[in-house]
Design an enzyme around this catalytic site. Structure first.
Site, PDB file in Angstrom:
ATOM      1  N   ASP A 110     -12.271   2.358   3.022  1.00  0.00           N
ATOM      2  CA  ASP A 110     -12.531   0.965   2.664  1.00  0.00           C
ATOM      3  C   ASP A 110     -14.009   0.654   2.650  1.00  0.00           C
ATOM      4  O   ASP A 110     -14.414  -0.416   2.216  1.00  0.00           O
ATOM      5  CB  ASP A 110     -11.826   0.030   3.645  1.00  0.00           C
ATOM      6  CG  ASP A 110     -10.990  -1.009   2.920  1.00  0.00           C
ATOM      7  OD1 ASP A 110     -10.993  -1.008   1.677  1.00  0.00           O
ATOM      8  OD2 ASP A 110     -10.338  -1.824   3.585  1.00  0.00           O
TER       9      ASP A 110
ATOM     10  N   LYS B 240       0.827  -1.207   0.000  1.00  0.00           N
ATOM     11  CA  LYS B 240       0.000   0.000   0.000  1.00  0.00           C
ATOM     12  C   LYS B 240       0.859   1.253   0.000  1.00  0.00           C
ATOM     13  O   LYS B 240       0.539   2.237  -0.679  1.00  0.00           O
ATOM     14  CB  LYS B 240      -0.945  -0.029   1.193  1.00  0.00           C
ATOM     15  CG  LYS B 240      -1.965  -1.143   1.043  1.00  0.00           C
ATOM     16  CD  LYS B 240      -2.915  -1.215   2.187  1.00  0.00           C
ATOM     17  CE  LYS B 240      -3.902  -2.343   1.923  1.00  0.00           C
ATOM     18  NZ  LYS B 240      -3.233  -3.626   1.678  1.00  0.00           N
TER      19      LYS B 240
ATOM     20  N   GLN C 154      -4.595  -2.054   9.470  1.00  0.00           N
ATOM     21  CA  GLN C 154      -4.199  -3.311   8.837  1.00  0.00           C
ATOM     22  C   GLN C 154      -4.707  -4.497   9.648  1.00  0.00           C
ATOM     23  O   GLN C 154      -4.475  -4.591  10.849  1.00  0.00           O
ATOM     24  CB  GLN C 154      -2.675  -3.376   8.708  1.00  0.00           C
ATOM     25  CG  GLN C 154      -2.164  -4.628   8.046  1.00  0.00           C
ATOM     26  CD  GLN C 154      -2.669  -4.748   6.615  1.00  0.00           C
ATOM     27  OE1 GLN C 154      -2.687  -3.779   5.878  1.00  0.00           O
ATOM     28  NE2 GLN C 154      -3.085  -5.947   6.232  1.00  0.00           N
TER      29      GLN C 154
END
Length: 1136
Positions: A316, A249, A293
């Site tokens: 997200d 990322k 994460q």
């Protein structure tokens, strides 16, 4: 760029990207909804017959955080040459095959959504990319979430409420700008054929999207250099797979031009610590997305973590609010989850129309399956959701025109289950043992590729299909969020978010307290959000007051300051001029009636005058700061903090002299540097003192006996002590007192006194400090006395500077309040206007100017206004504002507002004395033009004084009912002749901001005029020269006469290195001269300088002209007679 899909001569389906912009340059297509159909027809006429236009609207935000506006679903195509300016302003058209048009333009209405908790599956991991296995997902439909490469979660706190948005807006529209190498690769996205199936190349498409994100950012930054999308990545522990995911990322962020901050925390991090970090990121307006994460350690509840992220930063799309809004047909989320969003992009890339097709989703996790189901449903497909309890799965799959599989079961779906020509999107990634591979395993999907490739029309490969799209969509969502934040910040600059409060004007005008209590203020949280403060940038003190964190200046540092206006007055009289009322009325006019963002910046009033004779200082009539009782009383305790700090220092001075007397150097050294565990250590403040003494040693044992003596003995000369105790109460009997009268202090008696709290140098330091560090340094530099050798003794010599800063650490935060009409006001600091500079704080002005400012490159007409007040008349307060406050702050004012009244000018023209308690003489109630004209000489002098600083002047005539039109006209005529830009009558006391609209217009016009700001004197001039310049230029004196004491002080301060400080004249405010009985414009006098004192911490010298009273007394009938509490309502009554 325009995306074009068409049929090749052979009939096989490929995707081509052609630059059709040149064909469209001559087209003038309407973008209104009424003409969208015809526009589309015209556009498609320029393209191959098999192509049809669709549009994906750009995302635009409303001028507020709380509401965002829809865009038309149609748009005018934009040539590539102008594409860089379209990011936030123009929708970009896309071309797709004829059957793909309708579902792309469908819009969905959004309704308010309540935040709720939700349940999410535990997330596993699996890198969706090359042939490298990082972690194996479990082969279970209940853990379908583990088939995603990772989860990214984010949150933005209370910066915004939810708003109406279309699904297409949530999906975003970040299209390629030109025929880049990435797009060339995309042309091959469906080229690979294996027995009829076209392979959808997710890697190529993802790469192009990331490249496009970068191009979009760069094009917008070319116009707005401060625009920068930012993503926060939170990781717990050192799991190898998580490290790889985070690295991926970060790498993609760099490729896309997105800044990231990494918050790598140990695996032992507690839930509270993690939530605190997320909360800080939520509240950070510069952070646009947050990623936590996964998986998280076992002791961390992933559900709670997901829900702790504000949906507006949930890039997200996993927060309950976003998932819920995606599920409801009538609402749309702020963000579509990354993997489902990528799935939809892959389906669209085939050119097959989604609307009306049968779609089957296998797997129902909260991460992939369920959101994909809802996304396809909103795209008007007929969707079937299958899971581990579904009967006859093969039959269900056979009906699918579009099949999305995310089951977590290796090769679950067989080729014979598929409908001929179906689109197959395989989200799964599973590791199977394969000794032919170097790694020992091979990656397979949830679809048996070997058999499916012969039946499917389009299929994704594993790896290289869905996986790369997830990260690409994360980049796109982060940019989408950044654009929204940018638009919201611009809306705040435009001032469109501040909602004024209506006034219920009454005649006759009620008392100040009655007016104040009749208005219902906005809760201060709303005011803070309206002016663009983030939730961590202010602290609530009850419902209607807040403190603002000075660190907001770091976030706004790049902004161009707004307009800066200082309000001052003619020489004050007992009749009053109404400067405070004018400040409030002007801010109300600008903010509530002229559609400008406007801040007031005023001093906090002392409680002494509030309970004495003067009353409060919140303005008056319908131009007040509210709640006026809280404003005039304790507020947030800043003056109490000043009192505590001042008196702690006073106690420390007497205590140090007490302990030094009769003690040996060794005794003092042992007490100041006691051994702890056998070792002596200098406190940091002691090391600073050693440096000032020229002793460059860091350890106590290294000092020689001579150095020890220099270090431990301040040797204060009691006769030179200038530091007095303070109290925020008018008490004449504390003006001179004797301390040390107790038997335990025999031999330490000395005469001293009390000042009013706002006369303390600590208050002046607060008002002039740039930040907490600067305040700490200034407090430490305050000179309290001289030693017997004639050297200055400072607070840091006593070792107390740090403790004073601790007492003042909250006081340095400006207080946010509001006017009667709901416009924002900063109330901060209240230094005396005679022995100090009489202005509100530098830090409040700087914050207000940034909040009222504009982004670089924006039109200056969008600038807001900051209106501050200078104490007393222009000869004192205004001069100190320019020569002290502006010199310290480096702020440049744009205009001066000079307040006058007919009555006060008549007094300066020879009118009789006004005696409190007696009726006003008739001359002040009736027209008398000759007396008024004579008094206007005082007004003329102050206009001339202001223009010496190179700043435009607007005269505000505070109008009373007894004033005549002829009197107004005469003042205006003489003011213009004296050089004023304008002179207007104000009736804001009776009408609020409406009564100051003309003044507001005049101020706006004056601020647009060119100015040539300059100081009155150069600080490098000698002390005597600076004093004489002020006396001659401001007061009209023929010169100055220095007493012997004053000359001695000049010599002392020059020797001590203080000659370069500016001058703060301490003289009567009731006359331009030193004689308070001389009104108008006295001439033929010399100014006597009795003494000169130093406020080294504040940063000025103050000459004393005459006897200056720093502790007021109470009158025969103080204001406290009328002040009480209404026990039925709990409200204060009797304040004025």
């Amino acid at each position: 760029m325009i995306r074009i899909a068409h049929r090749t001569p052979t009939g096989s389906s490929t995707i081509n990207y052609l630059d059709a912009s040149q064909r469209l340059l001559q087209r003038n297509l309407s973008t209104s909804s009424s003409s969208s159909s015809s526009s589309t027809s015209s556009f498609t006429a320029a393209l191959p017959s098999s192509c049809k236009l669709t549009t994906r609207p750009r995302i635009l935000l409303s001028p507020t955080h709380s509401t965002r506006r829809h865009l038309s679903s149609t748009s005018t195509p934009v040539p590539s040459s102008s594409r860089s300016s379209s990011l936030l302003h123009k929708p970009i058209p896309l071309l797709r095959p004829p059957h793909a048009a309708t579902n792309q333009t469908r819009r969905f209405q959004s309704l308010p959504v309540q935040y709720q908790s939700r349940t999410v599956d535990e997330l596993g991991g699996g890198i969706l990319g090359k042939d490298k296995v990082i972690k194996t997902g479990q082969n279970s439909s209940s853990t379908e979430a583990g088939l995603m490469s990772d989860q990214i979660v984010s949150n933005m706190g209370s910066l915004a409420q939810k708003r109406v948005m279309t699904l297409e807006e949530a999906m975003g529209d970040i299209r390629p700008l030109e025929l880049s190498p990435e797009l060339t690769m995309m042309k091959k996205a469906l080229k690979e054929e294996t027995a009829g199936a076209k392979v959808i190349d997710g890697k190529a498409i993802a790469k192009a999207i990331v490249s496009n994100v970068k191009s979009e950012i760069q094009s917008f930054q070319a116009q707005h250099p401060t625009f920068q999308p930012r993503l926060a990545i939170v990781q717990l522990g050192e799991k190898e797979d998580s490290n790889v995911y985070v690295s991926m990322k970060k790498k993609t962020c760099k490729q896309a031009g997105i800044e990231y901050t990494e918050h790598h925390m140990p695996e032992s991090t507690t839930m509270a610590e993690l939530l605190r970090t997320i909360g800080q990121l939520n509240a950070d307006p510069s952070m646009h997305g947050i990623l936590v994460q996964l998986p998280l350690p076992a002791h961390i509840d992933a559900k709670v973590v997901t829900e702790s992220i504000d949906p507006i930063k949930d890039v997200d799309g996993f927060h309950t609010t976003n998932i819920g809004r995606l599920a409801k047909l009538g609402t749309t989320p702020d963000f579509v989850p990354c993997t489902p969003k990528g799935v939809l992009e892959l389906i669209r890339s085939t050119g097959v129309e989604i609307e009306g097709k049968n779609a089957v989703v296998v797997g129902r996790s909260d991460v992939v399956g369920a959101p994909t189901f809802h996304l396809l449903n909103k795209s008007n497909a007929t969707v079937t959701l299958c899971h581990d309890k579904t009967q006859n799965l093969a039959e269900k799959v056979k009906t699918a025109d579009i099949l999305v599989v995310a089951a977590g079961h290796a090769e679950l779906i067989k080729g014979e289950w598929l409908k001929k020509g179906a689109i197959v999107i395989d989200v799964g990634i599973n590791a199977q043992r394969d000794l032919s591979k170097k790694s020992g395993v091979r990656l397979v999907g949830d679809v048996e590729y070997a058999t499916a490739q012969h039946v499917a029309g389009h299929i994704t490969a594993v790896p290289g299909g869905v996986g790369p799209m997830t990260v690409a969509m994360l980049m796109e969502n982060t940019l989408l969020s950044a654009r929204r934040f940018w638009e919201s910040s611009q809306a705040a600059v435009m001032g469109s978010k501040i909602q004024p409060l209506p006034l219920d004007l009454k005649t006759p005008v009620p008392s100040d307290i009655d007016i104040a209590l009749s208005q219902t203020p906005k809760v201060i949280k709303q005011v803070a959000e309206e002016i663009g403060l983030g939730p961590d940038e202010f602290e609530l003190y009850g419902k209607f007051k807040a403190k603002v964190d000075p660190d907001v200046l770091k976030r706004l540092d790049h902004r161009v300051n707004g307009r800066y206006v200082v309000v001052t007055g003619i020489t004050p009289t007992p009749l009053g001029e109404g400067k405070s009322t004018t400040v409030v009325g002007l801010v109300q006019a600008l903010g509530a009636h002229l559609d400008k963002i406007a801040f007031g910046c005023v001093r906090q009033p002392s409680q002494g005058p509030t309970f004495g004779i003067k009353g409060g200082a919140a303005g008056g009539g319908y131009s007040q700061i509210i709640p006026m009782d809280e404003f005039n009383l304790h507020l947030t305790g800043d003056i109490h903090a000043v009192t505590a700090a001042n008196n702690l220092l006073a106690a420390a001075i007497d205590a140090r002299m007490f302990h030094e007397k009769g003690a040996t150097d060794a005794m003092l050294f042992n007490r100041l540097c006691p051994k702890k565990k056998g070792k002596r250590v200098f406190a940091p403040v002691m090391l600073d003192r050693l440096q000032r003494l020229g002793i460059h040693k860091a350890h106590p044992e290294e000092l020689t006996p001579e150095e020890v003596s220099k270090f431990v003995r301040l040797d204060i000369d009691p006769a030179t002590i200038t530091w007095q105790r303070v109290l925020d109460t008018n008490d004449r009997f504390l003006r001179k007192i004797e301390v040390g009268r107790n038997p335990t202090e025999t031999g330490h008696e000395r005469m001293t006194g009390f000042d009013i709290a706002v006369a303390s140098e600590v208050m002046a330091v607060l008002a002039l400090s740039a930040d907490l560090r600067d305040m700490r340094q200034r407090l430490g530099k305050m000179v309290v006395a001289s030693n017997r050798a004639g050297q200055p003794v400072t607070a840091d010599d006593i070792g107390i500077g740090g403790a004073l800063a601790v007492l003042m650490k909250d006081a340095i935060k400006p207080n946010l309040m509001q006017t009667l009409e709901g416009t924002p006001v900063f109330v901060h600091a209240g230094p005396f206007a005679n022995i100090a500079h009489g202005n509100s704080s530098v830090i409040a002005d700087r914050i207000a100017l940034k909040l009222a400012g504009v982004e670089p490159g924006m039109d200056s007409s969008n600038m807001g206004y900051v209106v501050t007040e200078a104490g007393f008349g222009a000869d004192i307060g205004m001069e100190k504002f320019f020569d002290i406050k502006c010199r310290v702050s480096n702020l440049i004012p744009n205009a001066v507002v000079l307040v006058a009244t007919v009555k006060a000018l008549k007094m300066h023209g020879g009118g009789p004395e006004v005696v409190p308690g007696k009726p006003l003489p008739e001359v002040y109630l009736n027209e008398n033009l000759p007396m008024l004209e004579a008094g206007c000489a005082n007004l003329t002098k102050h206009i001339q004084n202001a223009k010496k600083f190179g700043v435009p002047v607007v005269v505000a005539i505070n109008k009373f009912t007894s004033d005549t039109e002829q009197e107004m006209a005469l003042i205006r005529k003489l003011a213009l002749e004296a050089g004023a830009s304008d002179a207007v009558a104000c009736d804001n006391w009776a009408k609020g901001g409406l009564g100051a609209v003309d003044l507001g217009k005049a101020v706006v016009e004056a601020c647009d005029k060119p100015s040539d700001f300059k100081y009155l004197y150069d600080v490098k001039d000698s002390i005597e020269s600076k004093i004489e310049t002020i006396a001659k230029e401001m007061y009209g004196a023929d010169g100055i006469d220095l007493s012997d004491e004053a000359r001695e002080k000049i010599s002392t301060y020059t020797r001590q290195g203080f000659a370069g400080l500016p001058i703060c004249m301490a003289k009567t405010h009731l006359s331009l001269s030193h004689d308070p009985t001389k009104k108008g414009v006295p001439t033929g006098f010399r100014l006597p300088i009795r003494d000169i004192r130093a406020s080294v911490g504040a940063g000025f010298l103050y000459p004393l002209i005459g006897n200056m009273q720093t502790m007021p007394g109470l009158p025969t009938r103080p204001s406290f007679y009328d002040i009480d509490i209404d026990f039925d309502t709990g409200r204060v009554v009797g304040l004025f």
